[in-house]
Design an enzyme around this catalytic site. Structure first.
Site, PDB file in Angstrom:
ATOM      1  CG  ASP A  22      -2.032   0.989   1.143  1.00  0.00           C
ATOM      2  OD1 ASP A  22      -2.361   1.422   0.012  1.00  0.00           O
ATOM      3  OD2 ASP A  22      -2.589   1.357   2.197  1.00  0.00           O
ATOM      4  CG  HIS A  39      -0.490   2.288  -9.275  1.00  0.00           C
ATOM      5  ND1 HIS A  39      -0.686   1.949  -7.960  1.00  0.00           N
ATOM      6  CD2 HIS A  39      -1.597   2.995  -9.646  1.00  0.00           C
ATOM      7  CE1 HIS A  39      -1.856   2.440  -7.548  1.00  0.00           C
ATOM      8  NE2 HIS A  39      -2.420   3.076  -8.550  1.00  0.00           N
ATOM      9  CG  LEU A 133       9.153 -17.274  -3.686  1.00  0.00           C
ATOM     10  CD1 LEU A 133       8.855 -17.296  -2.196  1.00  0.00           C
ATOM     11  CD2 LEU A 133       9.749 -15.908  -4.055  1.00  0.00           C
TER      12      LEU A 133
HETATM   13  C1  IPE Z   1      -5.375  -2.616   0.013  1.00  0.00           C
HETATM   14  O1  IPE Z   1      -5.049  -1.286  -0.181  1.00  0.00           O
HETATM   15  C2  IPE Z   1      -5.366  -3.364  -1.298  1.00  0.00           C
HETATM   16  C3  IPE Z   1      -4.063  -3.515  -1.931  1.00  0.00           C
HETATM   17  C4  IPE Z   1      -2.921  -3.134  -1.447  1.00  0.00           C
HETATM   18  C5  IPE Z   1      -4.065  -4.178  -3.210  1.00  0.00           C
HETATM   19  P1  IPE Z   1      -6.172  -0.158  -0.341  1.00  0.00           P
HETATM   20  O2  IPE Z   1      -5.461   1.115  -0.514  1.00  0.00           O
HETATM   21  O3  IPE Z   1      -7.122  -0.565  -1.400  1.00  0.00           O
HETATM   22  O4  IPE Z   1      -6.917  -0.256   1.064  1.00  0.00           O
HETATM   23  P2  IPE Z   1      -7.739   0.844   1.861  1.00  0.00           P
HETATM   24  O5  IPE Z   1      -8.702   1.447   0.890  1.00  0.00           O
HETATM   25  O6  IPE Z   1      -6.755   1.851   2.356  1.00  0.00           O
HETATM   26  O7  IPE Z   1      -8.383   0.087   2.989  1.00  0.00           O
HETATM   27  C1  IPE Z   2      -1.593   0.342  -3.381  1.00  0.00           C
HETATM   28  O1  IPE Z   2      -1.380   1.721  -3.394  1.00  0.00           O
HETATM   29  C2  IPE Z   2      -1.888  -0.220  -4.761  1.00  0.00           C
HETATM   30  C3  IPE Z   2      -3.273  -0.689  -4.936  1.00  0.00           C
HETATM   31  C4  IPE Z   2      -4.186  -0.687  -4.024  1.00  0.00           C
HETATM   32  C5  IPE Z   2      -3.616  -1.209  -6.245  1.00  0.00           C
HETATM   33  P1  IPE Z   2      -2.583   2.759  -3.359  1.00  0.00           P
HETATM   34  O2  IPE Z   2      -3.012   3.054  -4.752  1.00  0.00           O
HETATM   35  O3  IPE Z   2      -3.669   2.272  -2.464  1.00  0.00           O
HETATM   36  O4  IPE Z   2      -1.862   4.012  -2.729  1.00  0.00           O
HETATM   37  P2  IPE Z   2      -2.457   5.014  -1.650  1.00  0.00           P
HETATM   38  O5  IPE Z   2      -2.958   4.195  -0.500  1.00  0.00           O
HETATM   39  O6  IPE Z   2      -3.544   5.772  -2.328  1.00  0.00           O
HETATM   40  O7  IPE Z   2      -1.289   5.879  -1.277  1.00  0.00           O
HETATM   41 MG    MG Z   3      -4.061   2.488  -0.495  1.00  0.00          MG
END
Ligand code: IPE
Ligand code: IPE
Ligand code: MG
Length: 244
Positions: A22, A39, A133
């Site tokens: 995240d 990303h 792995l």
């Molecule tokens: C969780 O992250 C999902 C992934 C890392 C793929 P999100 O950014 O979607 O989660 P929330 O919205 O903060 O709970």
């Molecule tokens: C995690 O990073 C990637 C996915 C959930 C696909 P985020 O896109 O949730 O990044 P933040 O949480 O907005 O910083």
């Molecule tokens: Mg996120």
């Protein structure tokens, strides 16, 4: 913090590390870049996590790449992420094979664009005999959906007479989950500073040790994994009993 050598980790090394990757959006925001660039940078951290597991002898790694709920993001972002998966699955095949990594997927793969599904299937087939792995990629994955799906399949088996309702137990329920061929995670790492599970591996996380790191996913390196693994070795997992 001093980083311990590989040998020192052996006694209480985790068998299965799962990561909620995240913070890509925030990483990009801080640099006045687009979320998409965040990303893209996240893909490097994925390579670090894989490299780290191979180096530290961790045989199972599960990465949360896209949740069931992430479909609700703007179409442009979803499309960009699908493009990244497309690119990553094609580009990484060779290095995954070289590193003896077997890849499988959990999640509702049918919701992905057809060509991404096909690339994912190819990755699974081509890496099937690798054994150093086992990388599980959670894509279009939600823990509640997985459990509900398992309950539905079990109910059908009870209806058809293949399973007796009395025989369903917490020991065999896991056989109906998509993770039936991998052990439960010993460690769940979440980057970005958020302290929640966000519908990841709800059943499997029952006795996982949690690590909430303040760094954002694109900044994650194998040293961060090593530090977490080192801390894991010091934790006392009681499983509801009392310390030995
Ligand atoms: C969780 O992250 C999902 C992934 C890392 C793929 P999100 O950014 O979607 O989660 P929330 O919205 O903060 O709970
Ligand atoms: C995690 O990073 C990637 C996915 C959930 C696909 P985020 O896109 O949730 O990044 P933040 O949480 O907005 O910083
Ligand atoms: Mg996120």
């Amino acid at each position: 913090m001093e980083v311990v050598g590989k040998k020192d980790l052996l006694p209480s090394r985790p068998e299965h590390v799962a990561i909620i990757m995240d913070g890509n959006g925030r990483w990009a925001n801080r640099r006045s870049m687009s979320r998409m660039q965040g990303h893209e940078q996240g893909a490097n951290a994925v390579r670090e996590a894989i490299k780290g597991c191979r180096e530290f002898g961790i045989p199972y790694l599960t990465l949360f790449a896209f949740s069931s709920e992430n479909w609700a993001r703007p179409t442009e972002e979803v499309n960009h992420l699908m493009g990244l998966f497309r690119f990553f699955f094609k580009k990484e095949l060779k290095s995954l094979l070289e590193a003896d990594v077997k890849v499988t997927f959990i999640g509702d793969i049918n919701r992905l664009p057809k060509d991404v599904q096909k690339l994912a299937e190819e990755l699974v087939q081509k890496t099937a005999d690798k054994d150093k792995l086992h990388l599980t990629i959670a894509l279009s994955y939600g823990g509640r959906a997985e459990i509900a799906e398992a309950a539905k399949r079990l109910a059908e088996k009870v209806k058809s007479g293949d399973v007796n309702a009395e025989d369903i137990s917490e020991e065999n329920f896991g056989d109906f989950l998509q993770t039936s061929d991998i052990p439960d995670p010993d460690m769940i790492i979440r980057t970005s500073g958020e302290k929640r599970i966000s519908n990841f591996l709800l059943w499997q996380a029952a006795y996982a040790e949690f690590f909430f790191l303040d760094i954002l996913w694109p900044d994650f390196t194998k040293q961060d994994l090593q530090i977490a693994v080192e801390e894991f070795a010091t934790r006392n997992r009681r499983y509801g009993a009392i310390s030995a």
